[in-house]
Design an enzyme around this catalytic site. Structure first.
Site, PDB file in Angstrom:
ATOM      1  N   GLY A 130     -13.180  61.757  49.360  1.00 38.44           N
ATOM      2  CA  GLY A 130     -11.709  61.085  49.611  1.00 38.44           C
ATOM      3  C   GLY A 130     -10.758  62.239  49.211  1.00 38.44           C
ATOM      4  O   GLY A 130     -10.906  63.261  48.535  1.00 38.44           O
ATOM      5  N   GLY A 137      -6.547  62.713  48.008  1.00 37.77           N
ATOM      6  CA  GLY A 137      -5.467  61.936  47.599  1.00 37.77           C
ATOM      7  C   GLY A 137      -4.142  62.829  47.500  1.00 37.77           C
ATOM      8  O   GLY A 137      -4.341  64.032  47.745  1.00 37.77           O
ATOM      9  N   VAL A 165     -11.701  64.436  46.228  1.00 41.20           N
ATOM     10  CA  VAL A 165     -12.758  63.882  45.425  1.00 41.20           C
ATOM     11  C   VAL A 165     -14.248  64.354  46.161  1.00 41.20           C
ATOM     12  O   VAL A 165     -14.455  64.094  47.356  1.00 41.20           O
ATOM     13  CB  VAL A 165     -12.974  62.396  45.284  1.00 41.20           C
ATOM     14  N   LYS A 201     -13.516  65.261  40.619  1.00 36.70           N
ATOM     15  CA  LYS A 201     -12.125  65.329  41.274  1.00 36.70           C
ATOM     16  C   LYS A 201     -11.622  66.669  41.324  1.00 36.70           C
ATOM     17  O   LYS A 201     -11.419  67.199  39.948  1.00 36.70           O
ATOM     18  CB  LYS A 201     -11.545  64.165  40.303  1.00 36.70           C
ATOM     19  N   ASP A 230      -0.212  54.764  37.080  1.00 37.37           N
ATOM     20  CA  ASP A 230      -0.369  54.800  38.575  1.00 37.37           C
ATOM     21  C   ASP A 230      -1.378  53.871  39.073  1.00 37.37           C
ATOM     22  O   ASP A 230      -2.349  54.359  39.745  1.00 37.37           O
ATOM     23  CB  ASP A 230      -0.625  56.441  38.897  1.00 37.37           C
TER      24      ASP A 230
END
Ligand SMILES: *[C@@H]1O[C@H](CO)[C@@H](O)[C@H](O)[C@H]1NC(C)=O
Ligand SMILES: *[C@@H]1O[C@H](CO)[C@@H](O)[C@H](O)[C@H]1NC(C)=O
Ligand SMILES: *[C@@H]1O[C@H](CO)[C@@H](O)[C@H](O)[C@H]1NC(C)=O
Ligand SMILES: *[C@@H]1O[C@H](CO)[C@@H](O)[C@H](O)[C@H]1NC(C)=O
Length: 938
Positions: free
Chosen positions: A673, A675, A680, A694, A794
Site C-alpha cells: 500500500g 499512502g 507499507v 511502514k 486521522d
C-alpha cells in the site's frame, strides 16, 4: 422497515455516571501470610463450583475497563463449565482457563488463586494485564501450564512460582518484569519450556539453571542479564532451543555448551561475549540455526558447524572472527542464509564455497576474502541477495547464469577487472546492482536495459568508457543512478528522461560533452542532480524550472553559461554548486545577476557582494562549528544508530538491515500500500513473524533531541495493547527512511473492502455493526483509558484494517501527531480530506472531538457502503437552531446488501443515529467515545 426506520438526529444525552471501578485493594498484600497459612491447611479440600464461579466473577468485576461488560458475556450464573474460555475436568472442577487475546485489562490481584485447586492450565496471553504477579500464584498446585505472554506485568517474578511443582510450561515472555531470576524456578524439575524473554530482568543467570534437566526450550533473551553463561547449562542435555540473545552477557562460551547434543537453535546475538568458540561446538549434529552476531568473538569459526548437514541459518556478522571459512560449510547444501559481514575472515573465495540449492541470502562484506569469484555462484538457483563488498576480490564478474532469483548483487569496493558480462542482462529480477569502486572497464553493455526492475544502479568509480547506453531508458523503476567517476563520453542521452521515477542522478566526473538536453527537465521526481566535473557547455535548459522535487544540484566544473533556471534548488544552492563555469548568472549566492535583470543598479550588486561575503563568513563559521560538534558527538551518534530499532524478537534486536533484507531493499513486490506520507511493505522476519513495515516518506530535519522525543513517544505507543488497535512493535529512526513496524493484518483496509464489490456483499450488516463497535472501542480506550489521552487525528477508512473475520484494527494511533512534531504550521495538517472535523479549518487545536467527528464519517461510510460526501455538506449547512429534515434510513443504506433483517435493524439504526450525532458542527455537542461505546453495548 416501516416508521421505525425514520431517524431523528439524536439529542445528546447526559453522560451516565461511570460504573465504579472495582479496585483491587493494595492492602491485600499485607494479608497474604495469613491467607497463605489458612489455605495451606485447607488445600486438600476441593473448591466447589460455587466458589469457583464467585472467584471468577470477582475477578471479572475487577477488570477496570468499561468494556468488560460486553467482554465475557457468558460469565453469568453458576455453571462455570459452560463459560467462555473455561474447561472443566470429569469432576466438574475448572481445569483450564484460556482467555488469550480477550482484551482483558486489569490486574491479577483479585484472581482467587486459592479457589482453583484443580486448575491445570492458565492461559492469559496477549491481554493487557498489569501489576505484579501475586504471591498466591503458589496455590495453583495442579498447574502444568502457565502462559502470561504479551502482557504488561511488572515487578519481580515471585519466588512462589517455585511452588508449582507440576509445571511443565512457563512463559512470561514479553512483559515488564524486573529484578533477578528467582532460583526457586530452578527446582521445577518437570519444566520443559521456560520463556522469560523480552522483560527487564537483571542480575546473572543462576548456576542452578542446570537443575532443570527436563528443559527442551530455554529463552532468556531480550533482558538485561549480565555476567557469564554458567557452565552448568551443559547439564541441560535435552535442550533443543537456547536463546540468550540481547542481554549484557560477557565472558566466553563455556566448553560445557558442547554437551547440548540435541541443540537445534542457539541464539547469542547482541551480547558482549568474547573469546573463541569452544571446539566442542563441532559436535552439534542437529544444529539448524546459529546466531552469533554483534558480539566480540574472535578466533576461527568451528570447522564442524554444518557437520549434521542441517544448518539453515548462520549469522556471525559484527565480530572479530579470523581465519578460514569452516570446512563443513563448503558442502552444506541445507544452507539458506549466511551472514558473516564485518569480520576479519581471510580466505580464497574461489575455493571455500560450493553449490547451495537453497541459499537465498549471503553477506560476506567487509572481510578479507581474496581470489576470484567462481562461476558456481551461478548454480545457486535460489540466490536472491549476494553481497561481497569491501573485500579484496579480483578477477571478473561471474555470469550468474542460473541465479534467476538474484535481486541484489553488491560487489563494490573490490579489485574486480574486465567488463560487465552481457549475461547479467538476463537477471530480470535485479533490483540493486552495485559494482562501484572496482577496476571494471569497457563500455556498459546495452543489455543493461533488460533489467526492467532495477531501482539502484551504481557503476561509480570504475574505468568505464564509451557513451552512456540509451537503453537505460527501459529501466523505468530506477530510483538511483550513479555513473560518476568514470570516463563516459558523448552527450547525456535524451532518452534517459523517460525514467520518470529517478530520484538521484550522479553523472559527475566523466567526460560528458555538449549541451544539456532539455528533456532532462522531465525528471519530476528527481531530488539530487550532480553533473559536476564534465565538459558540458551551453546554458542550463529552462525546462529545469519544472523539477519541483529537486533539492540538491551540483553543476560545478563545466563550461556552462547563461541564466540559472527558475528552480528552488538552484536558488538555494551554495556558490560551490556553480563554481568554475564559463558564465552562469542569476539569483543565487556567488553568481552575478544576469545582465538583463540589473541594468543600471550598481548599488544592488554591491549589496549582493556584501551579502555573499556575509553568507560565506557564516558558512565558514558553521563548518568549523559542525566540525567540532561532529568530533565531540560522533561516538554518541554512532551509539544512537546502533539503537535504532526498539523491536526485540527471538533473534535479538532487529536492525535496519534486517528490514532491508526482509523487503529486499523495499522492493515493490513487497509493497502492499502507498499512502500520502508512507508506503507499507509486508515483510517476513528471519523468525518467521510477518510484520507490516511502514516506510515514511521524508521526515523533517530533526536534531538529535527531537529524535529522542520521537523515539520516546513511539516507545510509549508500542506499549499499548488493545485488541482493536494495530500493534506497533517498534520503529527505526533512520534519517533517510524512518520506519514503523506493525502487526500484519491479512484482510486489508476498510476502504478497500467497501470499494471492492465482491467483499462489500460478503461484508454483511452484523459484520458492519461490529466493525463500528470495534473502532469505537479502540477510540474510547485511547481517549479515556490512556493517560494522557491519545488522540488519533486521522481516523479514516484507510487506516482501519480488517482481518479475515472482519475484526477491525485501528492503525496509526498517535503517529499522525508525531509525524508533525516539528511543523510550525499546525493548521496545514487537517487529517484526511473528507474526514476531518469542520472546526479544523479555523482552529489549531486537535482534540478528542475531532476524532469523534471522523468516527461519525467512518460509521456512516460503513452503513452507506461509500463515503457520505454530500450528506456531510448537508450537516454543515445546518445551523444549530434549525430542525433538520428527517432522513429516510432507506436512502442511506448500502444498496448492494439486502435490507437489514429484524435481528439487526435496530443496531443499524443506533449506529446511524450515533453517526449523525458525531457529525454535529459544534464540537461540544458531539458525544464522547465513552458514551458511544455504551450506546453500542447491545
Ligand atoms: C495460549 O494460547 C495461545 C493462543 O491460542 C496459544 O498460541 C498458546 O500456545 C497457548 N499456550 C499454551 C501454553 O498452550
Ligand atoms: C552439572 O554441571 C556441573 C558443571 O558442569 C557438574 O560438575 C555437575 O556434575 C553436573 N551435574 C549433573 C547432575 O550432571
Ligand atoms: C574485542 O576484542 C578485542 C580482542 O580480540 C579487543 O581488543 C577489543 O577491545 C574488544 N572490544 C570490545 C568492545 O570489547
Ligand atoms: C558531485 O560530484 C562530485 C564528484 O563526484 C563530488 O565531489 C561532489 O561532492 C558532488 N556534489 C554533491 C552536491 O554531492
Amino acid at each position: 422497515m416501516k416508521k421505525s426506520s425514520q431517524l431523528q438526529i439524536m439529542a445528546s444525552k447526559e453522560e451516565k455516571a461511570l460504573s465504579p471501578k472495582a479496585a483491587y485493594s493494595q492492602n491485600s498484600l499485607q494479608v497474604i501470610p495469613i491467607i497463605l497459612i489458612l489455605m495451606l491447611v485447607s488445600s486438600a479440600s476441593t473448591a466447589t463450583a460455587g466458589q469457583e464461579a464467585e472467584a471468577l466473577l470477582n475477578w471479572k468485576a475487577s477488570l477496570d475497563n468499561n468494556k468488560s461488560l460486553s467482554l465475557l458475556p457468558s460469565w453469568i450464573g453458576n455453571s462455570t463449565c459452560n463459560w467462555e474460555g473455561i474447561s472443566c475436568n470429569n469432576f466438574g472442577s475448572i481445569a483450564q482457563i484460556n482467555l488469550t487475546s480477550s482484551g482483558l485489562r486489569g490486574t491479577l490481584h483479585a484472581f482467587g488463586f486459592s479457589s482453583f485447586p484443580s486448575l491445570m492450565s492458565l492461559n492469559l496471553s496477549h491481554n493487557t494485564i498489569f501489576g505484579t504477579i501475586p504471591l498466591e500464584i503458589g496455590f495453583l498446585k495442579s498447574l502444568r501450564t502457565l502462559d502470561l505472554t504479551g502482557n504488561n506485568i511488572n515487578g519481580s517474578i515471585p519466588h512462589e512460582v517455585g511452588m508449582l511443582g507440576n509445571l511443565t510450561f512457563l512463559s512470561l515472555h514479553d512483559n515488564k518484569l524486573s529484578g533477578n531470576f528467582p532460583i526457586e524456578i530452578c527446582m521445577l524439575s518437570l519444566l520443559s519450556v521456560l520463556d522469560v524473554g523480552i522483560n527487564n530482568l537483571t542480575g546473572s543467570i543462576p548456576e542452578e539453571i542446570g537443575n532443570l534437566s527436563s528443559l527442551t526450550f530455554l529463552a532468556l533473551g531480550g533482558n538485561n542479564f549480565s555476567g557469564s553463561i554458567p557452565s552448568t547449562i551443559g547439564n541441560l542435555t535435552r535442550l533443543k532451543v537456547l536463546y540468550l540473545m540481547a542481554n549484557q552477557l560477557s565472558g566466553s562460551i563455556p566448553p560445557e555448551v558442547g554437551k547440548l547434543k540435541f541443540i537445534t537453535n542457539l541464539g547469542l546475538v547482541d551480547n558482549k561475549l568474547n573469546g573463541s568458540l569452544p571446539s566442542e561446538m563441532n559436535n552439534f549434529t542437529f544444529l539448524k540455526q546459529l546466531w552469533l552476531s554483534n558480539n566480540n568473538f574472535s578466533g576461527s569459526i568451528p570447522q564442524g558447524i554444518c557437520i549434521g548437514g542441517v544448518l539453515e541459518m548462520f549469522t556471525a556478522h559484527n565480530n572479530q572472527f579470523t581465519g578460514l571459512m569452516p570446512g563443513s560449510l563448503r558442502n552444506c547444501t541445507s544452507l539458506v542464509r549466511l551472514r558473516l559481514e564485518r569480520n576479519q575472515l581471510t580466505a580464497n573465495i574461489a575455493h571455500e564455497f560450493g553449490i547451495y540449492p537453497k541459499l537465498t541470502y549471503v553477506d560476506l562484506s567487509y572481510n578479507r576474502f581474496y581470489g576470484e569469484l567462481s562461476e558456481n555462484w551461478g548454480q545457486c538457483q535460489n540466490l536472491q541477495s549476494l553481497r561481497l563488498s569491501n573485500n579484496r576480490i579480483s578477477g571478473g564478474v561471474p555470469r550468474f547464469e542460473g541465479s534467476m532469483q538474484l535481486h541484489v548483487l553488491v560487489l563494490s569496493s573490490n579489485n574486480l577487472t574486465g567488463t560487465i558480462p552481457i549475461e547479467l542482462g538476463g537477471l530480470t529480477l535485479m533490483f540493486n546492482l552495485n559494482l562501484g569502486d572496482n577496476k571494471l572497464s569497457g563500455s556498459v553493455p546495452v543489455e543493461i536495459g533488460m533489467l526492467t526492475n532495477l531501482q539502484h544502479l551504481n557503476l561509480a568509480a570504475n574505468d568505464f568508457s564509451g557513451p552512456i547506453p540509451k537503453q537505460l531508458d527501459r529501466c523505468r523503476e530506477l530510483l538511483n543512478l550513479n555513473l560518476s567517476r568514470n570516463r563516459f563520453g558523448g552527450s547525456i542521452p535524451p532518452e534517459m528522461s523517460s525514467i520518470d521515477s529517478l530520484q538521484v542522478l550522479d553523472l559527475s566526473q566523466n567526460s560528458l560533452m555538449s549541451e544539456i538536453t532539455p528533456q532532462l527537465g522531465n525528471f519530476m521526481k528527481l531530488e539530487a542532480l550532480n553533473l559536476s566535473h564534465n565538459e558540458l557547455s551551453g546554458s542550463i535548459p529552462s525546462t529545469f524550472d519544472n523539477m519541483l522535487s529537486l533539492t540538491v544540484v551540483d553543476m560545478s566544473y563545466n563550461h556552462l553559461e547563461g541564466p540559472l533556471p527558475n528552480n528552488k534548488a538552484f536558488h538555494e544552492a551554495s556558490a560551490l554548486a556553480f563554481a568554475n563555469n564559463t558564465g552562469l548568472c542569476g539569483n543565487a549566492t556567488g553568481l552575478n545577476v544576469c545582465p538583463s535583470e540589473t541594468r543600471g543598479e550598481k548599488k544592488s550588486s554591491k549589496s549582493v557582494i556584501f551579502i555573499v561575503l556575509l553568507v560565506l563568513g557564516i558558512l565558514f563559521f558553521a563548518f568549523v562549528v559542525t566540525g567540532i560538534l561532529c568530533v565531540v558527538y560522533y561516538p554518541r551518534e554512532a551509539q544512537l544508530n546502533e539503537d535504532r530499532f526498539a523491536v526485540w524478537s527471538y533473534d535479538g534486536r532487529l536492525q535496519y538491515e534486517d528490514i532491508i533484507e526482509a523487503t529486499e531493499e523495499f522492493n515493490s513486490k513487497y509493497c502492499v500500500g502507498v499512502g500520502g506520507n508512507a508506503s507499507v511493505y509486508k515483510a517476513e522476519l528471519p523468525t518467521g513473524r510477518i510484520v507490516a513495515v511502514k516506510k515514511l516518506h521524508m521526515l523533517q530535519d530533526r536534531g538529535v533531541a527531537n529524535l529522542k522525543a520521537f523515539e520516546s513517544e513511539v516507545r510509549a505507543l508500542t506499549e499499548i495493547r488493545h485488541r482493536n488497535i494495530l500493534k506497533l512493535y517498534g520503529f527505526c529512526s533512520h534519517p533517510q527512511h524512518p520506519l514503523l513496524l506493525y502487526d500484519f493484518v491479512e484482510g486489508g483496509s476498510l476502504e478497500n473492502i467497501l470499494t471492492d464489490e465482491n467483499h462489500a456483499v460478503k461484508f454483511g450488516w452484523i459484520e458492519r455493526v461490529n466493525v463500528v463497535k470495534d473502532v469505537a472501542n479502540a477510540l474510547s480506550y485511547m481517549h479515556n483509558d490512556c493517560s494522557p489521552p491519545i488522540v488519533h487525528r486521522d481516523i479514516s477508512s484507510k487506516n482501519i484494517l480488517l482481518d479475515l473475520e472482519y475484526g477491525a484494527y485501528v492503525s496509526d494511533f498517535g503517529t499522525a501527531k508525531l509525524l508533525n512534531l516539528e511543523t510550525s504550521n499546525w493548521t496545514s495538517f487537517a487529517g484526511t480530506f473528507g474526514y476531518s472535523a469542520p472546526e479544523l479549518a479555523y482552529t489549531m487545536e486537535v482534540n478528542e472531538k475531532c476524532d469523534v467527528y471522523s468516527f461519525g464519517v467512518v460509521a456512516l461510510e460503513v452503513i452507506m457502503g461509500k463515503h457520505p460526501g454530500d450528506l456531510l455538506s448537508y450537516f454543515l449547512s445546518l445551523s444549530s437552531t434549525s430542525t433538520p429534515e428527517p432522513i429516510q434510513l432507506n436512502d442511506v443504506l448500502d444498496k448492494s446488501l439486502p435490507p437489514p433483517g429484524n435481528h439487526v435493524v435496530n443496531k443499524v439504526i443506533t449506529v446511524a443515529n450515533l453517526a449523525f450525532a458525531c457529525l454535529r458542527t459544534n464540537p461540544q455537542s458531539r458525544p464522547t467515545m465513552q458514551q458511544i461505546t455504551r450506546e453500542l453495548l447491545f
